[in-house]
Design a protein around this motif. Sequence first.
Motif, PDB file in Angstrom:
ATOM      1  N   UNK A  54       0.876  -1.268   0.081  1.00 49.30           N
ATOM      2  CA  UNK A  54      -0.045   0.034   0.062  1.00 49.30           C
ATOM      3  C   UNK A  54       0.912   1.352   0.030  1.00 49.30           C
ATOM      4  N   UNK A  55       1.748   1.351   0.815  1.00 45.70           N
ATOM      5  CA  UNK A  55       2.555   2.398   1.118  1.00 45.70           C
ATOM      6  C   UNK A  55       3.727   2.654  -0.028  1.00 45.70           C
ATOM      7  N   UNK A  56       4.378   1.469   0.106  1.00 49.80           N
ATOM      8  CA  UNK A  56       5.864   1.616  -0.770  1.00 49.80           C
ATOM      9  C   UNK A  56       5.599   1.074  -2.179  1.00 49.80           C
ATOM     10  N   UNK A  57       4.385   0.656  -2.492  1.00 51.69           N
ATOM     11  CA  UNK A  57       3.909   0.274  -4.014  1.00 51.69           C
ATOM     12  C   UNK A  57       4.962  -1.046  -4.422  1.00 51.69           C
ATOM     13  N   UNK A  58       5.290  -1.758  -3.634  1.00 47.24           N
ATOM     14  CA  UNK A  58       6.309  -2.965  -4.178  1.00 47.24           C
ATOM     15  C   UNK A  58       5.165  -3.710  -5.045  1.00 47.24           C
ATOM     16  N   UNK A  59       6.129  -4.275  -6.070  1.00 46.18           N
ATOM     17  CA  UNK A  59       5.375  -5.151  -7.308  1.00 46.18           C
ATOM     18  C   UNK A  59       5.948  -6.657  -6.939  1.00 46.18           C
ATOM     19  N   UNK A  60       7.187  -6.544  -5.918  1.00 46.76           N
ATOM     20  CA  UNK A  60       7.698  -7.942  -5.910  1.00 46.76           C
ATOM     21  C   UNK A  60       8.243  -7.820  -4.550  1.00 46.76           C
ATOM     22  N   UNK A  61       8.121  -8.761  -3.724  1.00 48.28           N
ATOM     23  CA  UNK A  61       8.490  -9.106  -2.125  1.00 48.28           C
ATOM     24  C   UNK A  61       9.320 -10.310  -1.925  1.00 48.28           C
ATOM     25  N   UNK A  75       1.949 -19.786   4.355  1.00 54.71           N
ATOM     26  CA  UNK A  75       0.620 -19.696   4.782  1.00 54.71           C
ATOM     27  C   UNK A  75       0.391 -18.161   4.912  1.00 54.71           C
ATOM     28  N   UNK A  76       1.450 -17.375   5.235  1.00 52.23           N
ATOM     29  CA  UNK A  76       1.097 -15.721   5.582  1.00 52.23           C
ATOM     30  C   UNK A  76       0.818 -15.059   4.088  1.00 52.23           C
ATOM     31  N   UNK A  77       1.495 -15.566   3.070  1.00 54.46           N
ATOM     32  CA  UNK A  77       1.191 -15.115   1.610  1.00 54.46           C
ATOM     33  C   UNK A  77      -0.259 -15.323   1.353  1.00 54.46           C
ATOM     34  N   UNK A  78      -0.685 -16.783   1.732  1.00 51.37           N
ATOM     35  CA  UNK A  78      -1.944 -16.846   1.389  1.00 51.37           C
ATOM     36  C   UNK A  78      -2.984 -16.194   2.119  1.00 51.37           C
ATOM     37  N   UNK A  79      -2.762 -16.024   3.601  1.00 52.91           N
ATOM     38  CA  UNK A  79      -3.707 -15.149   4.327  1.00 52.91           C
ATOM     39  C   UNK A  79      -3.670 -13.661   3.661  1.00 52.91           C
ATOM     40  N   UNK A  80      -2.566 -13.247   3.288  1.00 53.08           N
ATOM     41  CA  UNK A  80      -2.587 -11.770   2.907  1.00 53.08           C
ATOM     42  C   UNK A  80      -3.344 -11.571   1.730  1.00 53.08           C
ATOM     43  N   UNK A  81      -3.284 -12.655   0.924  1.00 51.98           N
ATOM     44  CA  UNK A  81      -4.253 -12.510  -0.498  1.00 51.98           C
ATOM     45  C   UNK A  81      -5.548 -12.548  -0.157  1.00 51.98           C
ATOM     46  N   UNK A  82      -6.107 -13.518   0.898  1.00 51.42           N
ATOM     47  CA  UNK A  82      -7.564 -13.310   1.458  1.00 51.42           C
ATOM     48  C   UNK A  82      -7.727 -11.855   1.945  1.00 51.42           C
ATOM     49  N   UNK A  83      -6.962 -11.306   2.627  1.00 54.49           N
ATOM     50  CA  UNK A  83      -6.984  -9.898   3.148  1.00 54.49           C
ATOM     51  C   UNK A  83      -7.247  -9.058   2.232  1.00 54.49           C
ATOM     52  N   UNK A  84      -6.804  -9.233   1.013  1.00 52.53           N
ATOM     53  CA  UNK A  84      -6.593  -7.982   0.075  1.00 52.53           C
ATOM     54  C   UNK A  84      -5.278  -7.218   0.212  1.00 52.53           C
ATOM     55  N   UNK A  85      -4.236  -7.698   1.067  1.00 49.51           N
ATOM     56  CA  UNK A  85      -3.191  -7.026   1.238  1.00 49.51           C
ATOM     57  C   UNK A  85      -2.213  -7.445   0.117  1.00 49.51           C
ATOM     58  N   UNK A  86      -2.508  -8.465  -0.509  1.00 45.07           N
ATOM     59  CA  UNK A  86      -1.477  -9.099  -1.354  1.00 45.07           C
ATOM     60  C   UNK A  86      -2.241  -9.406  -2.779  1.00 45.07           C
ATOM     61  N   UNK A  87      -2.451  -8.424  -3.599  1.00 44.73           N
ATOM     62  CA  UNK A  87      -3.058  -8.493  -5.222  1.00 44.73           C
ATOM     63  C   UNK A  87      -2.228  -9.345  -5.757  1.00 44.73           C
TER      64      UNK A  87
END
Length: 284
Positions: A54-61, A75-87
């Motif tokens: 959201x803030x740093x506009x990262x496209x690859x982490x 699991x963290x990546x999957x949860x982040x996608x569920x939450x909409x944090x990781x498009x």
Amino acid sequence: MLVKELEESGVAVVDQGALCIFVEGYDAPLIVRKSDGGFGYATTDLAAIRRRVRDLKADRIIYVTDARQAGHFSQVFAAARLAGFLPQNVVAQHVGYGMVLGPDGRPFKTRDGKAATLDSLLDAAEEEAAPNIALAAIKYADLSNGLQKDYTFDVERMVQTTGNTGPYLQYAHARVNQILRKAEAEGIHYGAVTVLDEPVEQQLALTLSGFGDVVDDVAQHLQPHKLCTYLYELAGTLASFYEVCPVLKSDGDVRASRLALCAATKGVLARGLNLLGIDAPERM
């Protein structure tokens, strides 16, 4: 803010007193807030992903940690996608690394029996070589190994200027620089590579031409050992070139072309070592 957002969105739910995210395909939920009100790594990892996108506009982490944490980050990546944090258009990758082992095949420890720290590894290497050589030895030993593989810490081998080591590549760079420095001192000028009559000249030029492809591959697949292998092969081809092709003792266009080939090799060695975080010394 993060916990409130997850709870209000319904992505996280209370289960047995803990706030959890249930991710399909995982036996246990990801715990955002413990039943006693405390927080763990999962919470900070989710918060970090949200900020980076959201803030740093990262496209690859890219996360580089112990290989044993692969399941956690998956699991963290999957949860982040569920939450909409990781498009879906943002890439998140975990790169796991193996363990440093001692001669006994067990996790490397210091002389007093404690778990080895990076400082202790560097101290051990600096007992055998100058600081920039020692650092090169440690970094190269780590990066030249397949990341998820364990490797044995053998400091005497690592600091050698022969064999597949960081100092060997540093020596190759310093040696080719010595030739170019001597040519400059003697007022010998050169331009482009124009003569490739000897097979080893052709092989060196061909090897140099593959540098960009290797770097692209490493950037895409995150396997730095491939760059190490390439640089080691380049240094070996350079050594073969020296044996067959006199540089400063040759004449005319041949000498100019060979000097240009040396200059190109020096440039690739320097850039490759720089990408590995290793010093490319002018002298050794």
